[in-house]
Design an enzyme around this catalytic site. Structure first.
Site, mmCIF file in Angstrom:
data_model
loop_
_atom_site.group_PDB
_atom_site.id
_atom_site.type_symbol
_atom_site.label_atom_id
_atom_site.label_comp_id
_atom_site.label_asym_id
_atom_site.label_seq_id
_atom_site.Cartn_x
_atom_site.Cartn_y
_atom_site.Cartn_z
ATOM 1 N N ASN A 225 0.844 -1.196 0.000
ATOM 2 C CA ASN A 225 0.000 0.000 0.000
ATOM 3 C C ASN A 225 0.877 1.242 0.000
ATOM 4 O O ASN A 225 2.111 1.154 -0.066
ATOM 5 C CB ASN A 225 -0.949 -0.015 1.203
ATOM 6 C CG ASN A 225 -0.201 -0.121 2.515
ATOM 7 O OD1 ASN A 225 0.545 0.770 2.901
ATOM 8 N ND2 ASN A 225 -0.389 -1.237 3.222
ATOM 9 N N ASP A 296 -4.665 -6.291 4.786
ATOM 10 C CA ASP A 296 -5.765 -7.103 5.312
ATOM 11 C C ASP A 296 -5.674 -8.549 4.836
ATOM 12 O O ASP A 296 -6.108 -9.463 5.541
ATOM 13 C CB ASP A 296 -7.110 -6.514 4.876
ATOM 14 C CG ASP A 296 -7.380 -5.165 5.528
ATOM 15 O OD1 ASP A 296 -7.098 -5.042 6.730
ATOM 16 O OD2 ASP A 296 -7.843 -4.248 4.828
ATOM 17 N N LEU A 327 -3.773 -5.272 15.962
ATOM 18 C CA LEU A 327 -4.294 -4.400 17.012
ATOM 19 C C LEU A 327 -5.353 -5.111 17.844
ATOM 20 O O LEU A 327 -5.324 -5.056 19.083
ATOM 21 C CB LEU A 327 -4.870 -3.124 16.393
ATOM 22 C CG LEU A 327 -5.529 -2.136 17.355
ATOM 23 C CD1 LEU A 327 -4.559 -1.692 18.436
ATOM 24 C CD2 LEU A 327 -6.071 -0.929 16.590
#
Length: 416
Positions: A225, A296, A327
């Site tokens: 990304n 992801d 997280l």
């Protein structure tokens, strides 16, 4: 709107720069200019031997103030320059600090203006005279630095409350390579700025993820990304400035390790989300900043060799599988082991609403809503700090200034 005014400067700070004899003194004009550029006033005091390496005229020109060398200088009206010069200083910075000067000061010896000034140093705070902080930047040959006598001097100086910046390891003027090289002017500047930052996170272990992750398709292709890592690295620098011990877990970026010379930062480089998860899961901490833009999905059918393109072949079929949610995993740790978790969310619309939903879903006390993607890769950013009390926008500015605001707000919640 949370204020970021003067979050990254030495605005109105008065610094007395002491220069001792050593070849590294040639770097001091650049250091003076760097300090002034950040808003400081710089008063230079030199030893006589320092004048053999850089001239007082040069330093007067770049500082805009007269340079002092002798304790008998009659430009000080009361004849006491060793007393008067430090009284309005916020910091005395000795760069370079030679082995001789460090030894003298560690023993309380004083036979010239600079050494006497360091013993008599003091500045006025609320009508009272208190010790003026003293920072030394060592510079010497590697054998001089490693000598037992110099190391005894270092121990005495640290015990007496003197802060040392460096030295670094590298090529030296004598042709040898090793510890003893003076930090570069930009590193000294970083160290001085850090010195003035409030130690809001002193004694805490801070774990930070930063940058993108990279999921290989084959040995030469992958999915990633646009994250530059700049915000995560800024958080790491702000945490270091605040006195924390920092473990920075970084995806593939080319950024230098912040404040590496302090010895209080541990950097681990990873590539994939699973690698990052493994490091984070095995790194105990008090505060966890999840800043990295973690992919992801990973490629389930990763190829061992480069996928060849042929005119007859259709596009390869990629199979995706979910990566671990780093997280959420850390936030669900047992109560006794769970750190204070701060998440980051980059959204392109309904930024604050989506970020608040994410904070609640992941069960974390604080989340930073990143007003992306327009700020990706940029030096500036605009964020909102979100917790159970509400949404607190931070004005758009330099990412390091924003990071300092975030650290200050975190400290309020950790230590009310």
């Amino acid at each position: 709107m949370l204020d970021t005014t003067n979050q990254f400067s030495l605005y109105q700070k008065k610094i007395l720069l002491g220069i001792t004899g050593g070849i590294a003194a040639y770097k001091t004009p650049e250091l003076v200019r760097a300090l002034i550029k950040e808003g400081a006033t710089v008063q230079v005091v030199m030893t006589q031997s320092a004048t053999q390496f850089v001239t007082p005229t040069t330093l007067q020109a770049v500082s805009g103030l007269p340079v002092y060398i002798s304790q008998w200088d009659n430009r000080i009206s009361n004849g006491m320059p060793h007393i008067e010069l430090s009284r309005d200083a916020d910091l005395i910075l000795i760069a370079p600090a030679s082995a001789d000067f460090m030894a003298k000061h560690s023993l309380g010896l004083a036979d010239d203006l600079l050494s006497t000034l360091c013993l008599a140093r003091g500045h006025e705070v609320d009508g009272a005279i208190k010790d003026c902080p003293l920072v030394m930047v060592p510079a010497m040959n590697r054998q001089m630095w490693e000598h037992a006598a110099t190391q005894r001097s270092v121990e005495r100086l640290v015990k007496d409350g003197v802060t040392l910046l460096g030295p670094a390891s590298g090529a030296q003027a004598c042709g040898e390579v090793g510890m003893g090289r003076m930090l570069e002017p930009f590193e000294i500047l970083d160290g001085v700025i850090a010195f003035f930052q409030p130690k809001l996170l002193k004694g805490l272990r801070v774990l930070i993820t930063a940058g993108p992750t990279y999921e290989p398709i084959d040995p030469v292709r992958g999915v990633t990304n646009l994250s530059s890592g700049k915000m995560g690295f800024a958080i790491a620098k702000a945490a270091l400035e605040s006195g924390a011990e920092v473990h920075l877990v970084s995806g593939p970026v080319s950024l230098p390790t912040p404040l590496e010379f302090t010895g209080k930062v541990n950097r681990t480089n990873v590539q994939t989300a699973k690698e990052m998860m493994h490091v984070v899961a095995n790194s105990p901490c008090d505060v966890f900043f999840s800043v990295a833009a973690v992919a992801d999905w990973t490629i389930k059918n990763r190829q061992a060799q480069k996928i060849k393109k042929t005119s007859e072949q259709s596009s390869p079929i990629l199979e995706f599988e979910l990566n671990p949610d780093i997280l959420a995993t850390i936030a669900q740790s047992s109560i006794n082991q769970r750190p204070f978790c701060v998440g980051f969310a980059a959204e392109s619309e309904n930024i604050e609403a989506y970020a608040q939903q994410k904070r609640i879903k992941k069960n974390i006390p604080m989340l930073i809503a990143n007003h992306g993607p327009s700020t990706f890769g940029q030096d500036s950013n605009q964020v909102s700090i979100i917790d159970e009390l509400g949404i607190f926008p931070v004005e758009e500015t330099n990412k390091l200034a924003i990071a300092r605001v975030i650290v200050a707000e975190l400290a309020k919640r950790l230590r009310p």
